[in-house]
Motif scaffolding. Structure first.
Motif, mmCIF file in Angstrom:
data_model
loop_
_atom_site.group_PDB
_atom_site.id
_atom_site.type_symbol
_atom_site.label_atom_id
_atom_site.label_comp_id
_atom_site.label_asym_id
_atom_site.label_seq_id
_atom_site.Cartn_x
_atom_site.Cartn_y
_atom_site.Cartn_z
ATOM 1 N N ASN A 101 2.756 6.294 -3.043
ATOM 2 C CA ASN A 101 3.239 7.562 -2.075
ATOM 3 C C ASN A 101 4.777 7.464 -2.186
ATOM 4 O O ASN A 101 5.444 8.581 -2.270
ATOM 5 C CB ASN A 101 2.749 7.608 -0.802
ATOM 6 N N MET A 102 5.411 6.373 -2.162
ATOM 7 C CA MET A 102 6.888 6.453 -1.976
ATOM 8 C C MET A 102 7.609 6.777 -3.407
ATOM 9 O O MET A 102 8.561 7.173 -3.373
ATOM 10 C CB MET A 102 7.565 4.835 -1.563
ATOM 11 N N SER B 124 7.744 12.755 0.401
ATOM 12 C CA SER B 124 7.033 11.895 1.199
ATOM 13 C C SER B 124 7.871 10.934 2.087
ATOM 14 O O SER B 124 7.378 10.024 2.765
ATOM 15 C CB SER B 124 6.067 11.149 0.343
ATOM 16 N N THR C 32 10.976 9.764 5.105
ATOM 17 C CA THR C 32 10.850 9.962 6.445
ATOM 18 C C THR C 32 12.391 10.368 7.023
ATOM 19 O O THR C 32 12.542 10.063 8.067
ATOM 20 C CB THR C 32 10.593 8.649 7.227
ATOM 21 N N ASP D 173 0.782 -1.315 -0.164
ATOM 22 C CA ASP D 173 -0.148 -0.192 0.192
ATOM 23 C C ASP D 173 0.854 1.157 0.005
ATOM 24 O O ASP D 173 0.547 2.180 -0.397
ATOM 25 C CB ASP D 173 -0.914 -0.039 1.335
ATOM 26 N N ASP D 174 2.132 1.204 0.378
ATOM 27 C CA ASP D 174 3.098 2.345 0.468
ATOM 28 C C ASP D 174 3.660 2.747 -0.813
ATOM 29 O O ASP D 174 4.206 3.840 -1.163
ATOM 30 C CB ASP D 174 4.128 2.194 1.628
#
Length: 583
Positions: A84-85, A91, A93, A80-81
């Protein structure tokens, strides 16, 4: 794939490469003059530099496109990531204080944006995590204006091979001929700083004879420790960061905030700091109620107060052992020296400098060959202004270490790891030499230490060469010396036989008797003298080998395969080797 094909030209004069009759006549006349001049020079036997061929401009219809695929066997990405990655800028960290690989956190997104600009084609991502029975597949591009991923396809596929890792595929416009050397140089530097990984590079061309396949083999399975996230040092924070920490902290009062959000501030020291801030501050005051003026006062005191230096335990350098292995593996030098300095600090950030200096090797040019790394990532561009380049070129007196800066093949490797690499410029491709702590560590604590080690080896090598030269000189004179000594002995023996009175000691008389009876001949003396030279040379070589730790025994390269998890072992680490004990 994008509708770009060669089409038949209807209006030739419309195109940039069209040559009119007048231009053609002018070009042919110029070529005729050049040929005539070359013929005259050939008749006079003059060497003339041939004019360079004109570079033709590459039209849009002649652009080169490449499918670039990058695949690894790492941990993979959650299903699911993935959108966006890759499809949302900023986006990541990378907001904690931690040594991170890379420089921006935008690598894959920049490749995606370049693909969108040059071909308009989406990027394709395949990923699977360990233990998953499916592979995540995603085809997407990015909506640049809204900064959101535009997903074409996102699905789960069977993972029958139990593969884990990530694979990214992008189609871009590029120029392999111009940048081939940069790409291969980057891969080689990655192999030097990462000897515990295997890299396979393939370039597949339309013409089979232009294909390139290079394998950079793994040399060890000893990996650096994972870098740890750490708290901020008080002397390294600014006003914005203090405000963000206050907004995100879970601590209620100022005393707890200072203790738990910063390193090297204990309870007693925090109380002393609060007392120094002034009457408007108290240990129990709510940290969320601090005004802008009070935050400025905290920042001012942080800059003026004295704090212990942060520890370097959070850093993950490549390790002197791995650096040495990487240099030997890729360059095959005649000599190599490595050194890792202890953790040091600049502006509240810990850093470690590791260096290696090699002499000789494969595919190494004469003079200085400089390899720079920041957080274990190679730096290719803008090296002239880098602290490593300036130190190696201007601040190291190579002659004092018996190294010829222009004639010898010198490899200089410097790796800097830190929670904050002080890059200069927007490209983040070089580290300035205006930070005295880093400049001093690169010169005194790293490169010079390697040069001292190499000087010792070079001096011993020179001594060994002188010993061999002495042996050759002695061996050269053995026949003449033997003949002269034998003539003297034979004449002395003849005189001794004609006299009855004893003139020599018993041992000498025995030798003269053997000479007169031809038990000892000139050949015997030559063999004995040669044996003596060999014995002296062997003893001197043994002493040299004992002092320098060099063994002249035949050696062969061996590869120790990675051990399986079922085996139990303990690693004993030394600056230059790792000893593995299996239970």
């Amino acid at each position: 794939m994008i509708g770009l094909i060669d089409r038949e030209r209807v209006d030739e004069e419309l195109y940039d490469d069209y040559e009119s009759a007048k231009a053609r006549e002018k070009r042919l006349a110029k070529e005729a003059r050049i040929q005539e001049m070359q013929a005259k020079n050939a008749a006079l036997r003059k060497k003339v530099k041939e004019p360079a061929a004109p570079k033709g401009t590459k039209g849009r219809g002649e652009a080169s496109f490449f499918r670039v695929t990058c695949k690894d066997n790492g941990r993979g990405m959650p299903h699911d990531d993935i959108p966006n990655m890759f499809g949302r800028v900023l986006s990541g960290t990378k907001y904690g204080l931690k040594q991170t690989r890379g420089k921006f956190g935008l690598g894959a997104k920049m490749a995606l944006i370049w693909s969108k600009m040059s071909t308009g084609l989406p990027i394709e991502i395949s990923s699977s995590m360990r233990g998953q029975n499916y592979t995540s597949f995603c085809r997407l591009d990015i909506d640049i204006h809204r900064n959101i991923p535009h997903i074409h396809l996102h699905e789960k596929r069977d993972n029958k091979e139990k593969w884990h890792g990530a694979e990214i595929q992008v189609v871009i416009e590029g120029n392999w001929t111009t940048y081939r050397s940069k790409i291969l140089h980057y891969m080689r530097q990655m192999a030097v700083i990462t000897p515990y990984a295997q890299f396979l590079f393939k370039y597949v061309s339309d013409a089979a004879d232009k294909n390139v396949t290079i394998r950079f083999a793994r040399r060890t399975d000893v990996m650096p420790p994972v870098p740890l996230e750490t708290k901020h040092h008080p002397s390294a924070v600014d006003l914005l960061l203090i405000k963000r920490l206050i907004a995100e902290t879970s601590k209620q009062n100022l005393l707890q905030f200072l203790q738990h959000e910063f390193v090297n501030i204990g309870k007693s020291y925090a109380e002393r700091l609060i007392g120094e801030m002034g009457p408007d501050f108290s240990p129990k005051m709510a940290v969320k109620s601090l005004t802008s003026q009070q935050i400025v006062r905290i920042h001012q005191l942080f800059r003026q107060a004295k704090f212990d230096d942060p520890s370097g335990d959070c850093l993950s350098p490549a390790g002197e052992y791995n650096l040495r292995l990487g240099i030997i593996k890729e360059l095959h030098p005649e000599m190599v020296a490595t050194y890792s300095c202890s953790p040091q600090v600049f502006e509240g950030h810990p850093f470690i400098v590791e260096a290696g200096v090699s002499l000789g090797g494969k595919d190494v040019k004469q003079g200085l060959n400089i390899f720079r790394f920041a957080n274990r990532i190679p730096l290719l561009f803008e090296r002239g202004a880098d602290v490593v380049t300036r130190t190696a070129l201007k601040r190291i007196n190579w002659n004092s270490y018996k190294i010829n800066q222009t004639q010898d093949k010198i490899g200089v490797f410097v790796s800097i790891v830190s929670t904050k690499i002080p890059f200069k410029g927007t490209g983040k491709e070089y580290i300035g030499d205006d930070i005295s702590e880093i400049a001093s560590a690169v010169k005194v604590s790293s490169i010079q230490q390697c040069c001292v080690q190499l000087k010792s080896k070079i001096v011993k090598k020179i001594q060994a060469r002188e010993q061999q030269e002495r042996k050759r000189n002695l061996s050269k004179y053995i026949p003449d010396v033997t003949a002269a000594i034998y003539d003297v002995l034979r004449e002395t023996a003849h005189q001794q036989a004609s006299k009855k009175k004893k003139q020599y000691e018993e041992k000498d008389t025995e030798l003269l008797t053997k000479v007169s009876t031809r038990i000892v001949t000139e050949k015997t003396l030559r063999e004995k003298l040669a044996q003596h030279v060999e014995q002296v040379d062997y003893e001197m070589a043994l002493e040299y080998a004992t002092q320098s730790g060099v063994s002249e025994e035949p050696r062969e390269d061996i590869y120790i395969r990675a051990v399986e998890g079922a085996y139990d072992f303990i690693d004993f680490h030394s600056p230059v080797f790792v000893f593995r004990l299996f239970s």
